[in-house]
Motif scaffolding. Structure first.
Motif, short mmCIF file in Angstrom:
data_model
loop_
_atom_site.label_atom_id
_atom_site.label_comp_id
_atom_site.label_asym_id
_atom_site.label_seq_id
_atom_site.Cartn_x
_atom_site.Cartn_y
_atom_site.Cartn_z
N UNK A 1 0.85 -1.20 0.00
CA UNK A 1 0.00 0.00 0.00
C UNK A 1 0.88 1.25 0.00
N UNK A 2 0.35 2.36 -0.52
CA UNK A 2 1.11 3.61 -0.59
C UNK A 2 1.02 4.43 0.69
N UNK A 3 1.57 3.88 1.76
CA UNK A 3 1.57 4.56 3.06
C UNK A 3 2.72 4.00 3.88
N UNK A 4 3.21 4.80 4.81
CA UNK A 4 4.29 4.31 5.67
C UNK A 4 3.78 3.18 6.56
N UNK A 5 4.71 2.34 6.99
CA UNK A 5 4.34 1.26 7.90
C UNK A 5 3.73 1.83 9.18
N UNK A 6 4.26 2.97 9.65
CA UNK A 6 3.73 3.59 10.86
C UNK A 6 2.27 4.01 10.67
N UNK A 7 1.97 4.62 9.52
CA UNK A 7 0.60 5.05 9.26
C UNK A 7 -0.35 3.86 9.17
N UNK A 8 0.09 2.81 8.47
CA UNK A 8 -0.75 1.62 8.35
C UNK A 8 -1.00 1.01 9.73
N UNK A 9 0.06 0.86 10.52
CA UNK A 9 -0.10 0.25 11.84
C UNK A 9 -0.98 1.11 12.74
N UNK A 10 -0.87 2.42 12.62
CA UNK A 10 -1.73 3.29 13.45
C UNK A 10 -3.20 3.09 13.10
N UNK A 11 -3.49 2.69 11.89
CA UNK A 11 -4.87 2.44 11.48
C UNK A 11 -5.34 1.03 11.86
N UNK A 12 -4.51 0.02 11.61
CA UNK A 12 -4.97 -1.36 11.79
C UNK A 12 -4.43 -2.07 13.02
N UNK A 13 -3.46 -1.47 13.71
CA UNK A 13 -2.78 -2.16 14.80
C UNK A 13 -3.58 -2.33 16.07
N UNK A 14 -4.62 -1.56 16.25
CA UNK A 14 -5.46 -1.74 17.43
C UNK A 14 -6.37 -2.94 17.25
N UNK A 15 -6.43 -3.80 18.24
CA UNK A 15 -7.23 -5.03 18.14
C UNK A 15 -8.71 -4.73 17.86
N UNK A 16 -9.18 -3.57 18.26
CA UNK A 16 -10.59 -3.23 18.06
C UNK A 16 -10.80 -2.24 16.92
N UNK A 17 -9.80 -2.11 16.03
CA UNK A 17 -9.85 -1.11 14.96
C UNK A 17 -10.49 -1.59 13.67
N UNK A 18 -10.93 -2.83 13.59
CA UNK A 18 -11.49 -3.33 12.32
C UNK A 18 -12.56 -2.42 11.72
N UNK A 19 -13.50 -1.89 12.48
CA UNK A 19 -14.52 -1.01 11.87
C UNK A 19 -13.94 0.25 11.23
N UNK A 20 -12.71 0.62 11.57
CA UNK A 20 -12.08 1.80 10.99
C UNK A 20 -11.64 1.60 9.54
N UNK A 21 -11.50 0.33 9.13
CA UNK A 21 -10.98 0.08 7.78
C UNK A 21 -11.62 -1.10 7.06
N UNK A 22 -12.43 -1.89 7.74
CA UNK A 22 -13.01 -3.10 7.15
C UNK A 22 -14.53 -2.99 7.12
N UNK A 23 -15.11 -2.61 5.97
CA UNK A 23 -16.56 -2.43 5.89
C UNK A 23 -17.37 -3.67 6.29
N UNK A 24 -16.79 -4.85 6.12
CA UNK A 24 -17.48 -6.09 6.47
C UNK A 24 -17.73 -6.18 7.99
N UNK A 25 -16.97 -5.44 8.77
CA UNK A 25 -17.10 -5.45 10.23
C UNK A 25 -17.38 -4.03 10.72
N UNK A 26 -18.64 -3.62 10.74
CA UNK A 26 -18.96 -2.26 11.19
C UNK A 26 -19.00 -2.09 12.71
N UNK A 27 -18.91 -3.22 13.46
CA UNK A 27 -19.05 -3.12 14.92
C UNK A 27 -18.08 -4.06 15.62
N UNK A 28 -17.34 -3.52 16.61
CA UNK A 28 -16.44 -4.32 17.44
C UNK A 28 -16.65 -3.89 18.89
#
Length: 139
Positions: free
Chosen positions: A10-37
């Motif tokens: 992906x066209x983003x730094x590893x830090x930026x990607x991890x800040x988006x997906x690295x939280x165990x409860x962050x799926x609703x922030x980037x995965x439309x299939x999971x709107x609720x955690x």
């Protein structure tokens, strides 16, 4: 036991990607299939709900923010597998500071379906998830 792995650059730094997906409860922030955690057991368990109302319960097995990865096990889900363990990792790409590689992998024991069918199911989930992540990152 069967396994699969999907990767995406992906066209983003590893830090930026991890800040988006690295939280165990962050799926609703980037995965439309999971709107609720919903966090359970002090945050070590997540109760996910998809748009169809299916419930998926997962336990965090290990996490390392420094190395940018976490692993989780499925406790309850409408999937035809048992013994599911998955890892989500973010890697820096040498020489490409504005790009990162994400690898989503899993292993599991198919129940009532062939290894190939279970692999196809999770390969599709991981592929679609990483495609959604890419769309989130590029806006």
């Amino acid at each position: 036991m069967a396994s699969t792995s999907v990767s995406r650059v992906v066209p983003a730094t590893a830090e930026r990607v991890w800040s988006l997906i690295g939280g165990f409860h962050a799926l609703p922030d980037w995965l439309p299939y999971i709107p609720e955690s919903t966090a359970l057991e002090g945050g070590s368990v997540r109760r996910l709900r998809n748009p169809e109302g299916d419930v998926i319960v997962e336990r965090l097995v290990n996490a390392n923010d420094q190395e940018r990865h976490y692993s989780y096990a499925i406790l309850e889900a409408p999937f035809p597998v048992t013994g599911y363990l998955s890892t989500l990792r973010v890697f820096e790409i040498p020489g490409k500071p504005d790009s990162a590689e994400i690898v989503w992998s899993g292993r599991f024991v198919p129940q009532g379906v062939s290894d190939a069918e279970a692999v196809e199911l999770f390969t599709g989930i991981y592929h679609d998830g990483l495609e959604a992540l890419h769309k989130t990152l590029v806006g």
